[in-house]
Design a protein around this motif. Sequence first.
Motif, PDB file in Angstrom:
ATOM      1  N   ASN A 174     -16.523 -30.556  -3.313  1.00 55.38           N
ATOM      2  CA  ASN A 174     -15.983 -30.897  -2.003  1.00 55.38           C
ATOM      3  C   ASN A 174     -16.080 -29.691  -1.067  1.00 55.38           C
ATOM      4  O   ASN A 174     -16.343 -28.570  -1.520  1.00 55.38           O
ATOM      5  N   PRO A 218     -16.852 -24.956  -3.162  1.00 56.43           N
ATOM      6  CA  PRO A 218     -16.721 -24.817  -4.623  1.00 56.43           C
ATOM      7  C   PRO A 218     -17.528 -23.639  -5.173  1.00 56.43           C
ATOM      8  O   PRO A 218     -18.450 -23.799  -5.958  1.00 56.43           O
ATOM      9  N   LEU A 249     -13.605 -28.160   1.998  1.00 62.56           N
ATOM     10  CA  LEU A 249     -12.319 -28.354   2.675  1.00 62.56           C
ATOM     11  C   LEU A 249     -12.244 -27.501   3.933  1.00 62.56           C
ATOM     12  O   LEU A 249     -12.190 -26.276   3.837  1.00 62.56           O
ATOM     13  N   VAL A 254     -13.079 -19.850  -3.965  1.00 62.52           N
ATOM     14  CA  VAL A 254     -11.723 -20.211  -4.402  1.00 62.52           C
ATOM     15  C   VAL A 254     -10.925 -19.016  -4.919  1.00 62.52           C
ATOM     16  O   VAL A 254      -9.693 -19.057  -4.923  1.00 62.52           O
ATOM     17  N   LEU A 280     -10.880 -25.270  -9.317  1.00 70.08           N
ATOM     18  CA  LEU A 280     -12.331 -25.502  -9.306  1.00 70.08           C
ATOM     19  C   LEU A 280     -12.845 -25.797 -10.712  1.00 70.08           C
ATOM     20  O   LEU A 280     -13.577 -26.763 -10.930  1.00 70.08           O
ATOM     21  N   TYR A 336      -4.815 -26.432  -4.105  1.00 67.13           N
ATOM     22  CA  TYR A 336      -5.235 -26.924  -2.786  1.00 67.13           C
ATOM     23  C   TYR A 336      -4.644 -28.304  -2.508  1.00 67.13           C
ATOM     24  O   TYR A 336      -4.238 -29.011  -3.429  1.00 67.13           O
ATOM     25  N   ILE A 386     -11.128 -29.525  -4.831  1.00 71.69           N
ATOM     26  CA  ILE A 386     -12.147 -28.609  -4.306  1.00 71.69           C
ATOM     27  C   ILE A 386     -13.483 -28.793  -5.026  1.00 71.69           C
ATOM     28  O   ILE A 386     -14.543 -28.534  -4.468  1.00 71.69           O
ATOM     29  N   ARG A 404     -13.278 -23.931   2.791  1.00 69.02           N
ATOM     30  CA  ARG A 404     -13.275 -23.583   1.362  1.00 69.02           C
ATOM     31  C   ARG A 404     -14.371 -24.386   0.673  1.00 69.02           C
ATOM     32  O   ARG A 404     -14.482 -25.594   0.892  1.00 69.02           O
TER      33      ARG A 404
END
Lengths: 326, 326
Positions: free
Chosen positions: B185, B228, B187, B159, B170, B178, B182, B226
């Motif tokens: 998750n 975490p 993405l 991130v 985050l 985002y 995030i 992306r």
Amino acid sequence: MKKYNLAVLGATGLVGSTIVKILEERKFPVENIYFLASKKSAGSIVNFQNKDYVVEELNEKSFDKDIDIALFAAGGAISEKYGKLAASKGITVIDNSSLFRMDTDVPLVVPEVNADSIKENNGIIANPNCTTIQAVVALKPLDDKFKIKRIVYSTYQAVSGSGLGGLKDLEEGNVECYAHQIQFNALPHVDSFLENGYTKEEMKMIDETRKILKNEDIKITATCVRVPVKYAHSLSINVEFEKPFDIEDVYKVLENAPGVIVRDNGEENLYPMAIDIEGKDSVYVGRIRKDFSLENGINLWVVADNIRKGAALNAVQIAEKLIDLK
Amino acid sequence: MKKYNLAVLGATGLVGSTIVKILEERKFPVENIYFLASKKSAGSIVNFQNKDYVVEELNEKSFDKDIDIALFAAGGAISEKYGKLAASKGITVIDNSSLFRMDTDVPLVVPEVNADSIKENNGIIANPNCTTIQAVVALKPLDDKFKIKRIVYSTYQAVSGSGLGGLKDLEEGNVECYAHQIQFNALPHVDSFLENGYTKEEMKMIDETRKILKNEDIKITATCVRVPVKYAHSLSINVEFEKPFDIEDVYKVLENAPGVIVRDNGEENLYPMAIDIEGKDSVYVGRIRKDFSLENGINLWVVADNIRKGAALNAVQIAEKLIDLK
């Protein structure tokens, strides 16, 4: 409607307790149900259809009961010790471990893909690896239509795949379940390492995909990675087809595929995401696009709940198909 | 030793402040240094070599100062407004944005890979995309030896690549930086979507890899995700070579490659991991193994600090090479 006698092994674990929940949700026709576990978990209480059951300790005599189907979700050691024994008593075992999956006389089943293999069972049916299940649900209809030549898998796997210990490591920042911290990290390490440099998880994806798609000629490679996600595995899948295709036809095939939901609109920031798909039954596919580096290739992003479709739900679906055949 | 007059644009941001830190660490020969920013950040204090500097507001006259090299890390809009102006005043601009990267008269430089391109600059040198930088550091020596035919990238991006806003999303579970949460998750969405179904980030990896490796024939596809993770991007890279190879030679090439550290021993759970590589300067490579699905293929896991080697360090290294040539 005929009702069946079931046994659930490992009902207090993450997969086992989800099996119990799904049997309830889907109103599986249960006459009697037995909950069995090793000494450690024996004596626990499991609630099923508003009734409390005491988990019984497993022993050689456990399978002398009148059981039709035994759902094994208690780990490979228990499957090894009791799987064949249960089958020898006329019980159909649906086994969640990796133990029997590659045995030639054991069907490895994802109902949307190869339900027909169930009837070839000799008492044991294997539930595939979580990542493989969601991959083949998306890939099977594409293989039927465009014939898959090669697959490159990169996975983004949730910690719930390691059970409650994985969730604890992520939530508390511990290093107990995994070799290293999973919080804020990405570990290219799922299951143990083999001599060829691959992990067991990577080889499972390669071998099981071929067996379920009934095509030993498909070329497959895989990199499996654990990420700080709680539930739902995501897969980046690169696929090469033998036949040419229009990308619109890939969409159509996936939109009509059993067990698949297409979620794909970049403009609206719409794509499958782990946090949305936790608790869902379908396999979600997005980021569907032509791979311009190949004559006939696509990229896909495939997400499913690893505990439900990746394990518990698939096992219950196998049981449902099994009783349809009985 | 000759000393140089520098300007740093965006010195209060994540990349800019790291540039300042790296200039200090590497004892860059600085005579005078100016910190410039848009109105919003003007007036902030930046400490450099134990001296406080006031950040000056950028305007058309900022580049009338006696500046040799300007490091731009203030976003694409500032690069667009002031990049060519600065170059027109005889300043060499090292630009961190994507704006000029694909311009045919702008060298796109990773010093370990194509430092020779620096001398072709016309006042602007572009710093490549973070994921591309770490990829080509690992791939260049392999391309030299075995000739790369095709690459499949899947990324696991931190991130911090989105600046302080990404870190905040985050850490606090926000959805501000985002399009979606995030935390917990994954993405499949880095930078914005294009009409062809790819994201800009994916196309950057494809286009920039080819430009830096000076080979428009390499076939490349990419899926950018992306995850975490706070710092350091990880890449799963599948590579097809034209020439046959022994895997031992791949190891040797990587072990001797400039800017690369090999960390690869599955038995000892040793592989590159984001949390270890945060703050490091090298590109770390592990999970090196033959891809059995190809005649001449390998898989790699490549991790580097996206803010240092992926941005700030690479920019400072370009500046170092530049003054070597002066």
